[in-house]
Design a protein around this motif. Structure first.
Motif, mmCIF file in Angstrom:
data_model
loop_
_atom_site.group_PDB
_atom_site.id
_atom_site.type_symbol
_atom_site.label_atom_id
_atom_site.label_comp_id
_atom_site.label_asym_id
_atom_site.label_seq_id
_atom_site.Cartn_x
_atom_site.Cartn_y
_atom_site.Cartn_z
ATOM 1 N N GLN A 101 0.808 -1.215 0.000
ATOM 2 C CA GLN A 101 0.000 0.000 0.000
ATOM 3 C C GLN A 101 0.845 1.270 0.000
ATOM 4 O O GLN A 101 0.559 2.225 -0.728
ATOM 5 C CB GLN A 101 -0.934 0.013 1.208
ATOM 6 C CG GLN A 101 -1.860 1.221 1.259
ATOM 7 C CD GLN A 101 -2.880 1.125 2.380
ATOM 8 O OE1 GLN A 101 -3.117 0.047 2.914
ATOM 9 N NE2 GLN A 101 -3.488 2.241 2.742
ATOM 10 N N GLN A 147 -9.801 4.707 0.318
ATOM 11 C CA GLN A 147 -9.070 3.661 1.025
ATOM 12 C C GLN A 147 -8.601 2.598 0.043
ATOM 13 O O GLN A 147 -9.270 2.327 -0.953
ATOM 14 C CB GLN A 147 -9.968 3.013 2.087
ATOM 15 C CG GLN A 147 -9.272 1.952 2.929
ATOM 16 C CD GLN A 147 -10.143 1.490 4.084
ATOM 17 O OE1 GLN A 147 -11.007 2.227 4.557
ATOM 18 N NE2 GLN A 147 -9.929 0.273 4.548
ATOM 19 N N GLU A 186 -7.579 -1.394 0.084
ATOM 20 C CA GLU A 186 -7.527 -2.660 0.802
ATOM 21 C C GLU A 186 -6.778 -3.671 -0.052
ATOM 22 O O GLU A 186 -7.076 -3.824 -1.237
ATOM 23 C CB GLU A 186 -8.931 -3.209 1.079
ATOM 24 C CG GLU A 186 -9.647 -2.560 2.239
ATOM 25 C CD GLU A 186 -10.887 -3.346 2.639
ATOM 26 O OE1 GLU A 186 -10.826 -4.600 2.646
ATOM 27 O OE2 GLU A 186 -11.912 -2.710 2.921
ATOM 28 N N HIS A 240 -5.814 -7.715 -0.217
ATOM 29 C CA HIS A 240 -6.128 -9.039 0.323
ATOM 30 C C HIS A 240 -5.158 -10.054 -0.276
ATOM 31 O O HIS A 240 -4.904 -10.047 -1.477
ATOM 32 C CB HIS A 240 -7.554 -9.438 -0.027
ATOM 33 C CG HIS A 240 -8.591 -8.554 0.596
ATOM 34 N ND1 HIS A 240 -9.279 -8.894 1.732
ATOM 35 C CD2 HIS A 240 -9.042 -7.316 0.238
ATOM 36 C CE1 HIS A 240 -10.120 -7.928 2.061
ATOM 37 N NE2 HIS A 240 -9.999 -6.953 1.168
ATOM 38 N N THR A 269 -12.505 -9.462 -6.153
ATOM 39 C CA THR A 269 -12.458 -8.065 -5.705
ATOM 40 C C THR A 269 -13.780 -7.357 -6.017
ATOM 41 O O THR A 269 -14.245 -6.523 -5.237
ATOM 42 C CB THR A 269 -11.293 -7.312 -6.359
ATOM 43 O OG1 THR A 269 -11.386 -7.411 -7.791
ATOM 44 C CG2 THR A 269 -9.951 -7.882 -5.902
ATOM 45 N N TRP A 310 -13.251 3.654 -2.912
ATOM 46 C CA TRP A 310 -12.738 2.500 -2.163
ATOM 47 C C TRP A 310 -12.113 1.537 -3.166
ATOM 48 O O TRP A 310 -12.767 1.061 -4.076
ATOM 49 C CB TRP A 310 -13.875 1.807 -1.427
ATOM 50 C CG TRP A 310 -13.435 1.008 -0.224
ATOM 51 C CD1 TRP A 310 -12.514 0.010 -0.196
ATOM 52 C CD2 TRP A 310 -13.916 1.145 1.120
ATOM 53 N NE1 TRP A 310 -12.382 -0.496 1.060
ATOM 54 C CE2 TRP A 310 -13.229 0.173 1.907
ATOM 55 C CE3 TRP A 310 -14.857 1.961 1.737
ATOM 56 C CZ2 TRP A 310 -13.459 0.018 3.265
ATOM 57 C CZ3 TRP A 310 -15.087 1.804 3.097
ATOM 58 C CH2 TRP A 310 -14.397 0.863 3.853
ATOM 59 N N CYS A 361 -10.048 -2.022 -3.937
ATOM 60 C CA CYS A 361 -9.742 -3.365 -3.444
ATOM 61 C C CYS A 361 -8.778 -4.039 -4.415
ATOM 62 O O CYS A 361 -9.025 -4.069 -5.630
ATOM 63 C CB CYS A 361 -11.022 -4.184 -3.311
ATOM 64 S SG CYS A 361 -10.767 -5.890 -2.734
#
Length: 330
Positions: A69, A86, A88, A90, A96, A112, A114
């Protein structure tokens, strides 16, 4: 499958693509050498290949750069950073897109992002599976809330395609084309795909999840199940691509976030001319499948609403809003 802390640590060490002895790995993980071997066996489930050489140890077939990140955010432009809510990341996720669609039921937030190292059920168009080996490619989805309903974002996939091509060109990839409605091609081979899924009210606020899968490197064994011509960035630019994965994510976000954020205000006409300049199907013989129906003809571009124009054998022009398009060998 879940990735244990030990397996993640093992991957972090092996990511450099160099040999590491079984003894050193066992000491690092504080386990026996047989336990290290057991962990290595599970790499195959993630689509990772490794070599074992007596006297040298173990190494991955290809070096990896795991998603980070801080590295991604360090390479974002101020404009993209301002639109980002944000990120994220994983290790393992079903999809996703599915993750953010579920999140959209709980939040009105836009921006957001992912990302995943590995998808167990990566999604392509029309229910297809997106091949998702661990740590090799980019599996990226963005959640955005639009106030005026799905009709206001018709053609969003075309604008997103333009944004992806801009990022590719900025990173030194030439000869990129767009295949209607949402595939990115390089010399008539698929490099990336876009999947946009919308939820919410028909005339009120709605959520769009914009998913992008891009091939950085596809191991031959994993690529065997792909039933169309494909290419990855390593074939185009060389092996350094695998060690620039975070930079590639940032480059994509730098182009995607502003386009996605502005689309409701700018709308499709702002992107049509640029999309047409990348149209890799123009003048090509193609087949369009809609359900059980088949339509053959020559592509004449897209109209001002982003519909595909197809001329049949008689010269009659027909517009298509959706469908599965296949190049036809003549």
């Amino acid at each position: 499958m879940l990735i244990s802390e030990n397996l993640h640590m093992l991957l972090s060490v092996l990511a450099d693509g160099r040999f590491h002895s079984g003894t050193a790995l066992a000491q690092l993980l504080n386990v026996s050498r047989s336990a290290v071997w057991k962990q290595l066996q599970s790499l195959a489930e993630l689509g990772l290949e490794f070599n074992a050489v007596s006297g040298k140890g173990y190494k991955l077939e290809q070096p990896l750069q795991l998603l980070d990140q801080s590295q991604i955010e360090a390479n974002l432009t101020p404009a993209a950073r301002a639109l980002l809510h944000q990120i994220e990341i994983h290790s393992v996720i079903s999809s996703t897109n599915t993750y953010l669609l579920d999140l959209a039921k709980k939040t009105q937030v836009s921006g957001w992002v992912c990302l995943a190292e590995y998808q167990t059920a990566g999604k392509g168009r029309r229910g297809r599976t997106w091949v998702s080996p661990f740590g090799h490619n980019i599996y990226l989805s963005i959640l955005w809330c639009y106030q005026d309903g799905p009709a206001a974002i018709a053609g969003l996939s075309l604008a997103v395609g333009v944004a992806v091509v801009r990022a590719l060109q900025q990173m030194g990839v030439d000869d990129v084309g767009l295949k209607w409605p949402n595939d990115i091609y390089w010399k008539e081979r698929k490099l990336a795909g876009i999947l946009i899924e919308v939820s919410g009210e028909s005339s009120g606020p709605c959520h769009a999840v914009i998913g992008l899968g891009m091939n950085l490197y596809l191991p031959p064994q994993q690529a065997e199940v792909i039933d169309q011509a494909w290419v990855d960035l390593q074939q185009i630019l060389g092996e350094q691509v695998m060690l620039q994965r975070n930079l590639w994510v940032a480059a994509l976000l730098n182009q995607l976030l502003p386009v996605i954020a502005d689309f409701e205000n700018q709308s499709l006409p702002e992107y049509l001319q640029e999309w047409r300049s990348f149209d890799c199907m123009l003048g090509k013989q193609v087949t369009i499948f809609i359900g059980q129906q088949r339509f053959d003809g020559v592509v004449k571009g897209i109209d001002d609403q982003g519909l595909l124009l197809l001329a049949d054998a008689t010269g009659q022009l027909r517009a298509f809003a959706s469908g599965e398009v296949s190049f036809r060998t003549v």
